[in-house]
Design an enzyme around this catalytic site. Structure first.
Site, PDB file in Angstrom:
ATOM      1  N   LYS A 104      94.799  39.326  85.062  1.00 18.53           N
ATOM      2  CA  LYS A 104      95.712  39.389  86.217  1.00 18.53           C
ATOM      3  C   LYS A 104      96.397  40.758  86.263  1.00 18.53           C
ATOM      4  CE  LYS A 104      96.327  34.409  86.155  1.00 18.53           C
ATOM      5  NZ  LYS A 104      97.087  33.234  85.707  1.00 18.53           N
TER       6      LYS A 104
ATOM      7  N   GLN B  41     102.656  32.009  82.791  1.00 19.49           N
ATOM      8  CA  GLN B  41     101.353  31.437  82.439  1.00 19.49           C
ATOM      9  C   GLN B  41     101.547  30.080  81.753  1.00 19.49           C
ATOM     10  OE1 GLN B  41      98.447  32.772  83.387  1.00 19.49           O
ATOM     11  NE2 GLN B  41      97.247  31.147  82.436  1.00 19.49           N
TER      12      GLN B  41
ATOM     13  N   ASP C 168     102.330  31.471  92.448  1.00 20.55           N
ATOM     14  CA  ASP C 168     101.417  30.410  91.999  1.00 20.55           C
ATOM     15  C   ASP C 168     101.436  29.226  92.968  1.00 20.55           C
ATOM     16  OD1 ASP C 168      99.914  30.709  89.606  1.00 20.55           O
ATOM     17  OD2 ASP C 168     101.732  30.646  88.391  1.00 20.55           O
TER      18      ASP C 168
END
Ligand code: GUN
Length: 303
Positions: free
Chosen positions: A54, A98, A121
């Site tokens: 990412k 994460q 997200d």
């Protein structure tokens, strides 16, 4: 006839190019650089590799990007304080923590701490609620479902009116994807069935699908006799089934298998995504798209 292979890597490169152009434009016209912070707690190897990918992509696209590596034993309060800092940081438009997190940290509490405006997200209940209702209030779409929808659009898969079967009911993939594809509107309007671990006779449901999307986390679960001839099969599984030594680097790399028995199913399906190189690259690209979108919203709010 063997299935058409839906190459997520190529489609993802195309979209990244579009994001790069738009990022340059935003910098030139508004002086705003999209900013993304990725927060990693501990050193779970899969999480490390996702976060590294990412960061690398954000950097390639010209984003301002920050990587926070926190120790496994960081307190819940320590993590919340850090997120609060980035909630206020004007240079940051996207905050990604994460998952999974260590057991002593309440995942829901952490997701609820992220400002909904920076929730790239799309895990925050407010954003998921907007997604459920649909319409113009939707800003972010969760990355993997959005990537799957985009893959199908760009591969001319007809979603409207299709029988879609989603295998798996996770909050990250199955549930939001089902909601997105059944909405009344463009690139949706499907008849969606969600099947899961308690479903009786899983294969008979799958066999009805015009579009079969598998996010079960079970390697090679879907066999050719589960698939309707000509169906579009989207494999979301990324199962680490072993390791091999990379010819390029001489270092061990994971062997990845999807949830679909690709070699056998490709002779039945009309179109199919490979693993790796299918859905995976799209997830990261859609994260970048959400970060750009967030920066664009920021520019609109602060002209
Ligand atoms: N862990 C596995 N997939 C994801 C994802 O898409 N986002 C975050 N934050 N964590 C994950």
């Amino acid at each position: 006839m063997p299935a058409r292979i839906i190459k997520g890597s190529e489609i993802s490169d195309q979209i990244k190019q579009e994001i790069k152009v738009e990022t340059q434009r935003l910098k030139q016209d508004c002086g705003i650089t999209p900013g993304l912070v990725t927060i990693l707690v501990g050193n779970n190897p899969a999480s490390v590799s996702y976060v590294t990918a990412k960061q690398k992509t954000a950097h390639e696209l010209g984003f301002y990007s920050v990587q926070e590596n926190l120790p496994q034993d960081i307190s819940e309060k320590g993590l919340i304080d850090l997120i609060d800092r980035y909630n206020l940081d004007q240079r940051i438009h996207g905050i990604l923590v994460q998952l999974p997190l260590p057991k002593h940290i309440d995942e829901h509490k952490i997701i609820n701490t992220i400002s909904p405006d920076k929730d790239v997200d799309c895990f925050h209940p407010l954003n998921l609620g907007k997604l459920l209702i649909g319409g113009d209030d939707v800003v972010f779409k969760p990355c993997t479902p959005a990537g799957i929808q985009e893959l199908m659009i760009r591969s001319d898969i007809n979603i409207s009116g299709a029988e879609v079967v989603v295998v798996g009911r996770s909050n990250i993939v199955g549930k939001p994807l089902a909601v997105m594809l059944m909405q009344k509107g463009k690139n949706a309007n499907a008849t969606v069935t969600v099947v899961h671990t308690a479903t009786k006779d899983l294969s008979s449901h799958c066999k009805r699908a015009d579009i079969l999307i598998v996010a079960a986390g079970v390697p090679n679960l879907v066999k050719p006799d589960w698939v309707k001839p000509g169906a579009c099969v989207i494999d979301v599984g990324v199962n680490r089934v072993g390791e091999r030594i990379s010819e390029k680097t001489g270092k061990p790399v994971p062997i990845l298998k999807g949830d679909v028995d690709f070699d056998a199913v490709k002779d039945i399906a009309g179109a199919i995504t490979p693993v790796p190189g299918g859905v995976g690259p799209m997830t990261i690209t859609m994260l970048m798209k959400n970060t750009l979108l967030s920066a664009l919203m920021h520019a609109k709010r602060n002209p």
